[in-house]
Design an enzyme around this catalytic site. Structure first.
Site: not given
Ligand code: UT7
Length: 327
Positions: A113, A254, A284
């Site tokens: 990225c 980004h 992204n």
């Molecule tokens: O470009 C390179 C750099 N990349 C990034 O900058 C990405 C950085 N990370 C992020 O943007 C975020 O961490 C994410 C968008 C990937 C995830 O957001 P989050 O607020 O950190 O969510 P999480 O991973 O803690 O997940 C929270 C909940 C989980 O469920 P439980 O364990 O709380 O029951 C996940 O399983 O959301 C669930 N979940 C989803 N639910 C619905 C994860 N993905 C999804 C989804 N739809 N697509």
């Protein structure tokens, strides 16, 4: 001393636009979740057979046209991508062939990225070293090809696209210093920390599995590192140029996650109106995200000649960096 001046930019997005609802029909997700956690509403996905070099070439053609420059005037092509058409040759060489400019150097830069930021820094150093005068810098990706479309934690985040700029070497006006009004790249800062290579990676490759693989990401950890690394790199850019946040006209970040961008903007005390946002419509797009955002704001007239722009990115590796420039 030579300075790298932006003289044109362009972009290309594949025709097919995929909404969150369309994804929610295939994996266990929802428009509400994706918008709330990422700010993404839709993304563009390349057609079957449409490759990174096709996207890159289309963006390059529009960038050259906006620069009013013929491809024959180029003397270097640098292309940032983590999704090359093939393991080799470099996708840059395929773009070069289609532009009809054999002989000049053309190579890819791989910093995921942060790729476009890395590619700009490389091009800027070629210009400063008087090894190139007219450089085409492209960021192009087809991340749709390396997604596990059953993994909701990654497949909703990424999109395909390409953006490009043309840089021209111009004499630095003598004695104007860092607060110079002259156009061009004022600073580049690059970083990497390979200790975190397993937080965001593709689980394939020619020397490991022999397959292309799919993206694996520890989202929360990546988020945490992104927020702190980007805050550090924007501060570093301002300090190196003896500028205050108020001196920046546009933040061109980004586009990984709206919440990460908001954090960086708060750090810079920049109101949302001064932040270029495309994450909602593009998702992204990795190395393409900064030039796509840049092109959006230049073509709709927000970024004007003379504006100070701060570009930043962070990605797998980890890699991160900034480019500060006067447009
Ligand atoms: O470009 C390179 C750099 N990349 C990034 O900058 C990405 C950085 N990370 C992020 O943007 C975020 O961490 C994410 C968008 C990937 C995830 O957001 P989050 O607020 O950190 O969510 P999480 O991973 O803690 O997940 C929270 C909940 C989980 O469920 P439980 O364990 O709380 O029951 C996940 O399983 O959301 C669930 N979940 C989803 N639910 C619905 C994860 N993905 C999804 C989804 N739809 N697509």
């Amino acid at each position: 001393m030579m300075k790298s001046v932006f003289i044109g930019c362009g972009a290309y997005l594949p025709q097919r636009k995929v909404s969150n609802d369309e994804l929610a029909a295939k994996v266990d997700t929802s428009d509400d979740w994706i918008v709330a956690r990422t700010g993404i509403s839709s993304r563009h996905i390349a057609a079957d057979g449409e490759m990174t070099s096709d996207l890159a070439h289309a963006a390059a053609v529009t960038a050259l046209s906006s620069a009013g420059m013929a491809a024959s005037e180029l003397d270097l092509i640098v292309l940032a991508t983590a999704t090359p058409d093939q393991t080799f040759p470099a996708t840059a060489t395929k773009v070069q062939a289609r532009l009809g400019v054999p002989g000049i150097p053309a190579f890819d830069v791989q910093a995921v990225c942060s790729g476009f930021i890395y590619a700009l820094a490389v091009a800027d150093n070629f210009i400063k070293a008087a090894q190139a005068r007219n450089v085409l810098v492209i960021g192009a990706e087809t991340f749709s090809r390396i997604l596990d479309w059953e993994d909701r934690t990654t497949c909703v985040l990424f999109g395909d696209g390409a953006g490009a700029v043309v840089l021209r070497a111009e004499d630095e006006v003598a004695g104007t210093g860092r607060r110079s009004d002259s156009r061009g790249i004022m600073s580049t800062h690059l970083h990497a920390d390979g200790r975190h290579h397993d937080m965001l990676y593709v689980d394939g490759g020619p020397s490991s599995t022999g397959t292309a693989g799919v993206i694996q990401m520890r989202g929360k950890e990546v988020f945490r590192h992104a927020v702190s690394n980007l805050a550090a790199v924007v501060t570093e850019a301002l300090e190196a140029n003896d500028l205050a946040p108020g001196d920046i006209n546009w933040l061109v970040p980004h586009q990984a996650n709206q919440r990460i961008i908001d954090h960086t903007a708060r750090k810079l005390k920049m109101p949302r109106e001064k932040v270029v946002l495309t994450v909602a419509e593009h998702g992204n797009t990795s190395a393409a995200s900064v030039p796509l955002a840049l092109n959006a704001a230049v073509s709709d007239g927000r970024i004007k000649q003379g504006d100070v722009i701060l570009m930043e990115a962070m990605g797998g590796g980890f890699t991160w960096g900034s480019v500060l420039a006067r447009w």
